[in-house]
Design a protein around this motif. Structure first.
Motif, mmCIF file in Angstrom:
data_model
loop_
_atom_site.group_PDB
_atom_site.id
_atom_site.type_symbol
_atom_site.label_atom_id
_atom_site.label_comp_id
_atom_site.label_asym_id
_atom_site.label_seq_id
_atom_site.Cartn_x
_atom_site.Cartn_y
_atom_site.Cartn_z
ATOM 1 N N ALA A 226 0.699 2.832 -11.660
ATOM 2 C CA ALA A 226 1.333 2.375 -10.418
ATOM 3 C C ALA A 226 1.117 0.875 -10.214
ATOM 4 C CB ALA A 226 0.778 3.162 -9.233
ATOM 5 N N ALA A 227 -0.112 0.407 -10.477
ATOM 6 C CA ALA A 227 -0.396 -1.025 -10.328
ATOM 7 C C ALA A 227 0.454 -1.841 -11.283
ATOM 8 C CB ALA A 227 -1.877 -1.285 -10.576
ATOM 9 N N CYS B 82 3.993 1.463 -1.166
ATOM 10 C CA CYS B 82 4.654 1.541 -2.473
ATOM 11 C C CYS B 82 3.699 2.101 -3.516
ATOM 12 C CB CYS B 82 5.151 0.163 -2.887
ATOM 13 S SG CYS B 82 6.512 -0.484 -1.890
ATOM 14 N N ARG B 83 2.434 1.684 -3.458
ATOM 15 C CA ARG B 83 1.442 2.227 -4.382
ATOM 16 C C ARG B 83 1.290 3.730 -4.213
ATOM 17 N NH1 ARG B 83 -2.670 5.081 -2.930
ATOM 18 N NH2 ARG B 83 -3.080 3.615 -1.254
ATOM 19 N N LEU C 51 -3.168 5.622 -11.128
ATOM 20 C CA LEU C 51 -3.359 4.396 -10.354
ATOM 21 C C LEU C 51 -3.075 3.161 -11.198
ATOM 22 C CD1 LEU C 51 -4.395 3.045 -7.728
ATOM 23 C CD2 LEU C 51 -6.682 3.101 -8.730
ATOM 24 N N THR D 283 -8.351 2.802 -3.182
ATOM 25 C CA THR D 283 -7.942 4.014 -3.898
ATOM 26 C C THR D 283 -8.819 4.252 -5.117
ATOM 27 O OG1 THR D 283 -5.670 3.586 -3.179
ATOM 28 C CG2 THR D 283 -5.984 5.201 -4.926
ATOM 29 N N SER E 203 0.817 -1.210 0.000
ATOM 30 C CA SER E 203 0.000 0.000 0.000
ATOM 31 C C SER E 203 0.853 1.263 0.000
ATOM 32 C CB SER E 203 -0.930 -0.002 1.220
ATOM 33 O OG SER E 203 -0.176 -0.099 2.419
ATOM 34 N N SER F 149 -5.670 -2.223 -1.133
ATOM 35 C CA SER F 149 -5.128 -0.875 -1.297
ATOM 36 C C SER F 149 -5.581 -0.256 -2.618
ATOM 37 C CB SER F 149 -3.599 -0.915 -1.231
ATOM 38 O OG SER F 149 -3.047 0.344 -1.543
ATOM 39 N N PHE F 150 -5.492 -1.010 -3.697
ATOM 40 C CA PHE F 150 -5.858 -0.463 -4.999
ATOM 41 C C PHE F 150 -7.366 -0.325 -5.163
ATOM 42 C CE2 PHE F 150 -1.510 -1.259 -6.028
ATOM 43 C CZ PHE F 150 -1.215 -0.298 -6.977
ATOM 44 N N PHE G 9 -2.327 -5.724 -1.172
ATOM 45 C CA PHE G 9 -2.210 -5.048 -2.464
ATOM 46 C C PHE G 9 -3.591 -4.846 -3.076
ATOM 47 C CE2 PHE G 9 -1.913 -5.249 -7.065
ATOM 48 C CZ PHE G 9 -0.904 -4.354 -7.356
ATOM 49 N N LEU H 154 4.233 -1.909 -10.136
ATOM 50 C CA LEU H 154 4.437 -2.774 -8.973
ATOM 51 C C LEU H 154 4.297 -4.252 -9.330
ATOM 52 C CD1 LEU H 154 2.600 -0.859 -6.103
ATOM 53 C CD2 LEU H 154 5.051 -1.079 -6.480
#
Length: 876
Positions: free
Chosen positions: A394-395, A366-367, A391, A418, A364, A414-415, A411, A398
């Protein structure tokens, strides 16, 4: 490559990783890409032509608006119109998805030839290989629920004391990662990257023995470990361990460090911050502030506090997330606002890297850091920020770095959270524009995030917390205070520890208030509702509904905006024409203006009606998707489940909506075995609870169960050993406070459990007879061979189709009196002589240590949780 093409490639890569959930997924995703490349471009071109025709037709009806200008001059392109029509784009996307699944398989950890797990004999599931393992500590040691310290160890050398090769092996080179637990004091002063030697016993993790239980084997495999080590002692003679590793790696001069365990610079900074925050605060307030500021990796929060936060729906509060990143980035930009954009970028990137290192590189964080980096980059280039695209990028980055994160729950949550904040917050804030933004965000943010993570939480945990949104709204002010104050005190503690201590003390009462809120709501009746096992199809259906509401509402909003602009243009032109026309024409024009108003009313009424219709329909459909299948299963299911437990045997009878639970085990059995199974089955209350063994004082399982689930009627064996009776008072108080009916039972007592009847043949041993339909089950407690012979001679034992016992010795007299067709032992091993007698009489044998939990249904017979070559399904 335009933005739409880039987004398609990113989504194709992510979809390719998701396709690894099924063995044939990679080929299916490749075939899908080929099919889409052939069919979709034609459909998109046809849709574009139809869209142009519809637009021309609509504009031709509006004479005042018929100007010579491009069709897209006033209207935004729809989602379908933005998709590329080139076949190569979709073909490449399908190939990229296929390659992503291959990349996932390549990156998936597999044991090497010299992996330390190979030392454990095939089929060995006990701690039977005593070893001394040398290696490097990975990560910070953590505290387990059992009070031991846990850490990961990258192995280099192993010395066998006994085990697979029948003799001692000294300093054998090995590889692989170990899950190590040691006594707490042994790990005191241990840091990441330290080289140590651990004496203990190797074991292989086993798959879950009970439905709904935690899959420890899968968890270790995701981390790249295939064995565990129950350590007894850590060898602190660091120079010897380093010398052995150096000899293997031919790097005698690689380690030039002073003796004793030393933390790294990042670890030393983390410790400096945590100590400054904890020095004048009690537990758990001090650890809570540290966890909110730096995440749960930085400090060990007591497990009871973690449970409160998880059950109340506040688990995100004690984990590092984007909140910390956004605060740090905002602070850096505020302090450097007078500098050039290039310097702001450098300071911002440095702060992000520092924060990610402090929090332990959680997914989370790192995102959030990648999205923060994108924001800084856009600031330097003077470009507008598109959060949704940021977003997605970023996904993708990662998941390229670590494709295994696609199945990491942190993970995923978190996404999704967001994504919910990005797409759901703006329309909700628009609805609450009459409120101050700061107050409106307190209501909007929990709702926006919860909607998008709820289906995944239902799929993983089979439980929903009805109070979670309300709790987050109530706790929002305290969370903001603790987050901001925790970050400020952390920064001050890093620079000057006494200043960090003073600032942390100011957060004592907010921390106590947040803990009180979590504890109160976690203990409310109905704080968690089990919905049963949610299938993948239900999960997809729920997210399809959410996307339908999101995209449908967005489309209607765009149509309403376009229609409103068109009507406004018509209205303005009408007013100009009125000034130039004659009075006779004015009357006719007023009629046309009235028509324009009518048209405007008709156009605007459509999205309002649609928005009011889509959301309730989606809510009803979503509830139906979850509730109706669970209700149907509960109303029609008749199932008997014998759980695999290490202590007393536990049996669950599900009889068309009514649930009977025989025995509970201790607190750990309830927490890790009974409750997960009941949640997976969608059980929210127990109709009948029976304690066949009269030693409630020895186990706190019933009390723990009462904290989470209501029990309507409790039947207690009233013939226990008297030394255990005084400790039952606390449980009796809990029974009375929960309005549970308490009924004592003695020998020959009979209990009607719906279509099942239970009778205490002997309450002292105990011996319990269950009549399940037209089949008899007999539960026999532990007793000496003489007692067994005496019981068989009395003639009180009736023949039974199923014999359930502890796995200890059974005499021929008792077996002859019962004559079972199936024998089940709640034990890791069974007595060999008893097993031989049962096989001789052609009795089918099960035991939980080998087969795991057993489930019986009238149509399917017995089915085991763990696969066993020796047993086939019994259709008794």
């Amino acid at each position: 490559m335009n933005q739409a093409t880039g987004a398609i490639f990113c989504l194709a890569y992510i979809l390719g990783l998701i396709s690894t959930a099924v063995p044939w997924g990679r080929y299916a995703i490749l075939a899908l890409g080929i099919a889409v490349a052939i069919a979709l471009p034609k459909l998109l071109r046809k849709f574009a032509r139809n869209s142009v025709k519809v637009t021309k037709k609509r504009r031709s009806r509006q004479k005042e608006n018929a100007l010579e200008e491009p069709l897209d001059a006033r209207e935004e392109l729809s989602l379908l119109e933005m998709l590329p029509r080139a076949k190569w784009v979709w073909a490449v996307a399908g190939l990229l998805a296929f390659l992503a699944s291959v990349y996932f398989a390549v990156r998936s950890p597999q044991p090497a030839i010299d992996d330390i797990s190979k030392l454990i004999p095939a089929g060995g599931n006990t701690q039977e290989v005593a070893v001394t393992v040398r290696g490097r500590v990975v990560g910070t040691p953590r505290l387990t629920r059992s009070g031991r310290s846990q850490f990961w160890l990258e192995t280099d050398l192993v010395s066998e004391i006994n085990g697979s090769e029948g003799g001692a092996v000294v300093n054998r080179p090995v590889s692989g990662k170990l899950y190590v637990t040691v006594p707490l004091l042994q790990a005191t002063g241990l840091y990441s990257d330290n080289t140590i030697a651990v004496v203990g016993s190797l074991y292989k993790p086993q798959p879950p023995s009970n439905p709904g239980a935690f899959d420890f084997q899968e968890y270790l495999a995701r981390e790249g470990a295939f064995a565990g080590l129950k350590g007894r002692q850590i060898d602190w003679r660091r120079e010897n361990a380093i010398a052995d590793v150096n000899r293997v790696n031919s790097q005698t001069a690689a380690f030039f460090e002073p003796s004793g365990m030393q933390p790294s610079k990042i670890q030393a900074m983390r410790q400096r911050i945590v100590r400054s925050q904890l020095s004048q605060l009690n537990v758990p307030e001090g650890p809570l502030i540290g966890a909110i500021a730096l995440g749960k990796q930085a400090v060990d929060l007591p497990y009871n506090i973690r449970d409160y936060f998880v059950q109340a729906g506040l688990a995100h509060a004690i984990a590092a997330s984007g909140t910390q990143v956004s605060m740090v980035l905002a602070l850096v930009l505020a302090l450097t606002r007078r500098f050039s954009k290039q310097l702001q970028f450098c300071f911002g990137v440095g702060a992000l890297f520092f924060l990610v290192a402090l929090t332990g590189f959680e997914a989370s964080v790192c995102r959030a850091a990648l999205m923060g980096f994108g924001t800084l980059f856009a600031l330097v280039l003077n470009r507008a920020i598109k959060p949704l695209g940021l977003l997605l990028i970023a996904a993708t980055i990662l998941l390229i770095f670590n494709p295994l994160w696609i199945w990491d729950l942190g993970f995923q949550l978190s996404f999704l959270a967001t994504l919910g904040l990005i797409v759901t917050t703006p329309p909700l804030m628009a609805k609450l524009d009459w409120m101050p933004p700061a107050i409106a965000s307190i209501f909007v943010v929990p709702i926006a995030a919860s909607v998008w993570v709820l289906p995944l939480l239902l799929y993983v945990f089979s439980v929903v917390s009805p109070y979670s949104i309300l709790v987050n709204i109530i706790a929002a002010p305290l969370l903001w205070i603790l987050s901001i104050g925790g970050m400020v005190s952390a920064l001050a503690g890093l620079i000057f520890p006494p200043a960090g201590t003073v600032l942390a003390q100011l957060l004592d009462y907010p921390a106590k208030g947040l803990i009180a809120i979590a504890q109160y709501f976690s203990q409310l009746p109905g704080n968690s509702v089990a919905v049963g096992q949610v299938s993948v199809f239900q999960l997809i259906a729920l997210y399809s509904l959410i996307c339908w509401v999101w995209l449908g509402g967005r489309k209607k909003k765009e149509e309403a905006s376009s229609a409103t602009d068109s009507v406004t243009d018509v209205k303005d032109r009408s007013r100009k024409e009125e000034k130039r026309r004659k009075p006779e024409a004015v009357r006719g024009k007023n009629q046309e203006k009235g028509k324009g108003k009518k048209g405007k009313s008709r156009v605007i009424a459509l999205p309002v009606f649609s928005a009011a219709w889509i959301l309730p329909l989606a809510l009803v459909a979503g509830i139906s998707i979850i509730v109706l299948p669970a209700w149907h299963v509960q109303a029609s299911l008749f199932q008997v489940t014998l759980l695999a437990t290490s202590g007393e045997p536990v049996l669950v009878i599900q009889d068309r909506g009514k649930v009977a639970l025989i025995n509970s085990g201790d607190e750990n059995t309830v927490r890790f075995t009974v409750l997960p199974f009941l949640q997976q089955q969608g059980i929210n209350s127990v109709n009948f609870a029976i304690a066949s063994h009269g030693h409630l004082g020895l186990s706190g399982g019933w009390g723990k169960l009462l904290e989470r689930l209501p029990i309507k009627t409790f039947y207690d064996n009233r013939v226990p050993k008297q030394i255990h009776r005084p400790s039952n008072q606390e449980f009796m108080t809990a029974v009375q406070s929960r309005q549970c009916v308490y009924i004592p039972l003695e020998t020959n007592s009979t209990v009607d459990l719906g279509s099942t009847r239970l009778q205490f043949v002997d309450a002292e041993i105990p011996v319990v007879e269950l009549l399940v339909g037209n089949r008899t089950w007999l539960l026999v407690g532990e007793m000496t061979p003489e007692a067994q012979k005496k019981l068989a001679a009395t003639g009180t034992l009736k023949p039974a189709q199923v014999l359930w016992w502890s796995g200890k010795t059974l005499t021929a007299e008792l077996l002859s009196a019962v004559g079972p067709q199936v024998a089940i032992a709640s034990a890791d091993e069974i007595d060999p002589e008893t097993a031989a007698q049962l096989r001789q009489s052609k009795t089918q044998i099960f035991w939980t240590g080998r087969d795991g939990a057993l489930q019986w249904t009238p149509a399917g017979g017995f089915k085991t949780t763990l696969e066993s070559e020796e047993n086939q399904t019994s259709f008794l």
